[in-house]
Design a protein around this motif. Structure first.
Motif, short mmCIF file in Angstrom:
data_model
loop_
_atom_site.label_atom_id
_atom_site.label_comp_id
_atom_site.label_asym_id
_atom_site.label_seq_id
_atom_site.Cartn_x
_atom_site.Cartn_y
_atom_site.Cartn_z
N PHE A 141 0.79 -1.24 0.00
CA PHE A 141 0.00 0.00 0.00
C PHE A 141 0.82 1.29 0.00
CE2 PHE A 141 -2.44 -3.13 2.61
CZ PHE A 141 -3.45 -3.38 1.69
N GLY A 142 2.13 1.18 -0.09
CA GLY A 142 2.93 2.39 0.12
C GLY A 142 3.67 2.84 -1.11
N PRO A 143 4.56 3.82 -0.91
CA PRO A 143 4.71 4.54 0.37
C PRO A 143 3.56 5.52 0.58
CG PRO A 143 6.14 5.51 -1.26
CD PRO A 143 5.50 4.32 -1.93
N TRP A 144 3.50 6.09 1.78
CA TRP A 144 2.48 7.07 2.11
C TRP A 144 3.16 8.35 2.58
CZ3 TRP A 144 3.11 2.33 4.48
CH2 TRP A 144 3.78 2.33 5.70
N GLY A 145 2.41 9.44 2.54
CA GLY A 145 3.02 10.72 2.91
C GLY A 145 3.88 11.25 1.78
N GLU A 146 4.13 12.54 1.82
CA GLU A 146 4.89 13.17 0.75
C GLU A 146 6.38 13.24 1.05
OE1 GLU A 146 3.16 16.94 -0.07
OE2 GLU A 146 1.21 16.11 -0.64
N THR A 147 6.76 13.05 2.31
CA THR A 147 8.17 13.13 2.71
C THR A 147 8.51 11.96 3.62
OG1 THR A 147 7.69 14.42 4.70
CG2 THR A 147 8.08 15.66 2.66
N ALA A 148 9.80 11.74 3.80
CA ALA A 148 10.26 10.71 4.72
C ALA A 148 9.79 11.02 6.14
CB ALA A 148 11.79 10.61 4.68
N GLN A 149 9.78 12.30 6.50
CA GLN A 149 9.33 12.69 7.83
C GLN A 149 7.87 12.30 8.06
OE1 GLN A 149 11.24 14.47 10.48
NE2 GLN A 149 9.52 13.43 11.44
N GLU A 150 7.05 12.54 7.06
CA GLU A 150 5.63 12.20 7.19
C GLU A 150 5.46 10.68 7.23
OE1 GLU A 150 1.42 14.01 5.51
OE2 GLU A 150 3.22 14.11 4.25
N PHE A 151 6.29 9.97 6.48
CA PHE A 151 6.24 8.51 6.47
C PHE A 151 6.51 7.93 7.85
CE2 PHE A 151 8.66 4.54 6.20
CZ PHE A 151 7.75 3.71 5.54
N VAL A 152 7.58 8.38 8.51
CA VAL A 152 7.95 7.80 9.81
C VAL A 152 7.09 8.34 10.95
CG1 VAL A 152 10.33 7.43 9.08
CG2 VAL A 152 9.74 9.53 10.32
N SER A 153 6.35 9.42 10.72
CA SER A 153 5.60 10.05 11.82
C SER A 153 4.54 9.13 12.41
CB SER A 153 4.94 11.35 11.33
OG SER A 153 3.91 11.06 10.38
N VAL A 154 4.11 8.12 11.66
CA VAL A 154 3.06 7.21 12.16
C VAL A 154 3.64 5.95 12.81
CG1 VAL A 154 1.38 8.01 10.47
CG2 VAL A 154 2.85 6.06 9.91
N LEU A 155 4.96 5.77 12.71
CA LEU A 155 5.58 4.57 13.29
C LEU A 155 5.78 4.75 14.79
CD1 LEU A 155 8.34 3.87 10.59
CD2 LEU A 155 5.99 3.00 10.67
N ARG A 156 5.76 3.64 15.51
CA ARG A 156 6.00 3.73 16.95
C ARG A 156 7.44 3.32 17.25
NH1 ARG A 156 2.72 -1.24 20.00
NH2 ARG A 156 4.00 -2.95 19.20
N LYS A 157 7.90 3.74 18.42
CA LYS A 157 9.26 3.43 18.85
C LYS A 157 9.41 1.93 19.08
CE LYS A 157 12.60 4.59 22.50
NZ LYS A 157 12.78 5.31 23.79
#
Length: 601
Positions: A368-384
């Motif tokens: 389904f990916g990638p999602w978001g327009e930038t790498a920052q937006e992509f990782v913003s939904v990931l958890r630690k």
């Protein structure tokens, strides 16, 4: 700090608006806003009281400085947070009582005015062992009306499980049903719980102080950290690897590593029964595959948290979880993606549950990916990436400045791809002596040797579940314990999988270990497990229990521990000549006396 919908009473739209506003506020503005909202709530509360109930009575009830904190904890996280919360509240002038739910007399619940619940959810939505009795009482017809109770719940869980934070939600809903008033909204914490827990405590403290007519000030960073050592879950120690040995013989289906780790210079101490937390790194090969799919620059900087900026590749390898998918992750991704197939998937609960099984971030990106327009937006939904906890396999009395672990390598295949356990394969394939690991000690008060060293103990630990019993034996040998001890160990094959065989034989010879019975499941046509050995010694096991023995179980909860529990109930019923209901009560009493303890996962 980003306000999460799962941890608040706000809708997605409200949370987004607040997340835009809050970072722009100055400290004085935040304090003013906090006071304004508290005053508005207090005014509404007073206005809502009937004329028959004098305001002075409400005020007198509201100004109590006594706070009770009850915790239900399986691995020790909830206990640690409860104790640290108590220190913070005491520092603000409150009189705090902290208790495990198993040590609390349920009938005293009606006497409490300010109650904080800190509880984890275990297994498939179950309460921790030391919360079972209290949970049952609160949900029974015997539970009293609690119209004078102010309460708040901090729920711990793992969003990769279907029944995320269910026990905390149960308590929160039930206390309201019984007439209690929320002092502060429930917070549901995922595996990275430190920041939301601090935020919850700040809110609770603010609400308590408002009832005193005081101004609440932000909790200082680190206020929820332990003072026992400078190193903790939030500040792990970089420990050096001393030894890394494969315990299984040639030809075994398994690979079990014995790790010896140096604690020199850390100030960290532990007791038999405690666990070691490790923050692992992801497999570089998996990270490379994800980056290949993303087509983004591996060196592009991304902010993983305030003040911590890393290259995308490093963030995926050492900070973010990439091997487990969760329902919240899918829901967040669907909001950043225009992929119709993803929208269809997240629109059906059953489809989400089925998709999550055995898949990781690489699958999600490919599908389904990638999602978001930038790498920052992509990782913003990931958890630690969460730490991995392992039962400690050594005694610090016997091995000063060291800690030993027993880790089984996890390898399997799913959806036409080979998969690896994050920490276990780091241990098996990439960790050498002189390398370092970020570690911390996880206390576990629910799995401890008897205070009376003359008390007999029965230990059931197949496979790597035998680890804490090696710690028990080392400790009892060092202190000269006189109590009898009996170990039940199981694995696949005697020749290749008898973990620590020489050590057990030594302890049998010198009397530190009184008895040992083994079950090697694949050495005969019909599989034999530890629970079958328990049945064989049914009469003697009951005699030990009647003589005051402590019964310990460590290992897989879903299968082994469940089977051992059922077997133990049948042994008690048969040998005690009692009904199934009386056997359940007998075992419950053992738990209350801390004579039936489990370290299960």
């Amino acid at each position: 700090m980003q306000l999460q919908v799962v941890n608040s009473p706000f809708s997605q739209e409200q949370a987004e608006l607040l997340n835009h506003l809050l970072p722009t506020l100055t400290e004085p503005q935040k304090v003013w806003l906090s006071g304004y909202l508290a005053a508005a709530i207090q005014a509404a509360f007073i206005q809502g009281n009937t004329a028959e109930q004098p305001i002075s009575q409400t005020t007198n009830q509201a100004i109590s400085k006594e706070v009770t904190i009850l915790y239900g904890s399986q691995s020790g996280n909830a206990r640690g947070l409860a104790q640290k919360a108590a220190k913070t509240l005491e520092g603000s002038g409150f009189q705090v009582t902290v208790s495990a739910m198993s040590d609390f007399k349920p009938n005293n619940l009606k006497k409490i005015q300010n109650l904080l619940i800190v509880v984890s959810t275990h297994g498939e939505g179950d309460p921790p062992d030391n919360a079972l009795t209290f949970h049952e009482f609160v949900h029974s017809k015997r539970a009293p009306k609690l119209t004078d109770l102010n309460f708040s719940v901090l729920a711990l869980g793992d969003s990769s499980y279907e029944f995320f934070c269910k026990t905390g939600k149960d308590f929160d809903e039930r206390l309201e049903e019984l007439g209690g008033t929320r002092l502060y909204p429930r917070f549901d914490c995922d595996v990275d719980f430190d920041e939301p827990a601090a935020e919850w405590l700040q809110g609770v403290l603010g609400s308590l102080k408002e009832t005193q007519g005081e101004t609440s000030h932000p909790i200082q960073k680190g206020a929820l950290q332990t003072a026992e050592s400078v190193y903790s879950r939030t500040n792990p120690f970089q420990a050096e690897i001393l030894e890394n040995i494969n315990l299984n013989g040639r030809g075994s289906n398994k690979e079990t590593h014995h790790l010896e780790i140096s604690l020199e210079g850390s100030g960290l101490t532990f007791e038999p029964g405690d666990s070691l937390g490790i923050y692992p790194e992801n497999d570089p090969a998996l990270v490379e595959l994800i980056l290949h799919e993303l087509k983004w620059d591996p060196d592009e900087p991304v902010t993983v948290k305030t003040g911590d900026v890393r290259p995308l590749k490093d963030a995926l390898q050492s900070y973010y979880e990439i091997t487990v998918l969760t329902k919240p992750l899918l829901e967040k991704v669907s909001k950043l993606s225009t992929n119709k197939n993803l929208q269809d998937l997240t629109g059906h609960e059953g489809n989400i549950k089925e998709y999550l099984k055995g898949r990781d971030l690489l699958d999600l990106v490919r599908d389904f990916g990638p999602w978001g327009e930038t790498a920052q937006e992509f990782v913003s939904v990931l958890r630690k990436i969460p730490p991995r906890l392992y039962s400690i396999a050594s005694s610090i009395t016997a091995n000063p400045d060291e800690v030993h672990l027993t880790i089984g390598a996890v390898r399997y295949e799913a959806h036409d791809r080979k998969r690896n356990g994050v920490c276990s394969i780091l241990t098996a394939e990439r960790l050498q002596p002189w390398d370092t690991l970020p570690i911390f000690i996880q206390r576990n008060e629910n799995f401890k040797l008897p205070q009376d060293s003359d008390a007999p103990i029965i230990m059931v630990g197949p496979g790597t579940g035998v680890a804490p019993f090696r710690s028990f034996m080392q400790e009892r040998e060092e202190i000269g314990a006189e109590g009898k001890s009996w170990l039940f160990f199981g694995d696949q094959h005697f020749v290749t999988d008898f973990l620590y065989q020489i050590e057990w034989q030594k302890w049998l010879k010198n009397g530190v270990l009184t008895k040992m019975d083994v079950a090697f499941s694949r050495d005969q046509e019909e599989k034999v497990y530890v629970q079958h050995r328990l049945v064989e010694y049914s009469k003697e096991i009951f005699e030990w229990l009647e003589a005051g023995a402590y019964f310990y179980v460590c290992g897989d909860e879903k299968n082994m521990a469940h089977d051992v529990h059922d077997t133990l109930l049948k042994i008690i019923e048969k040998e005690g000549g009692i009904s199934p209901e009386q056997a359940v009560e007998y075992l419950s009493n053992l738990q209350q006396q801390k004579r039936y303890q489990r370290d299960v996962y």
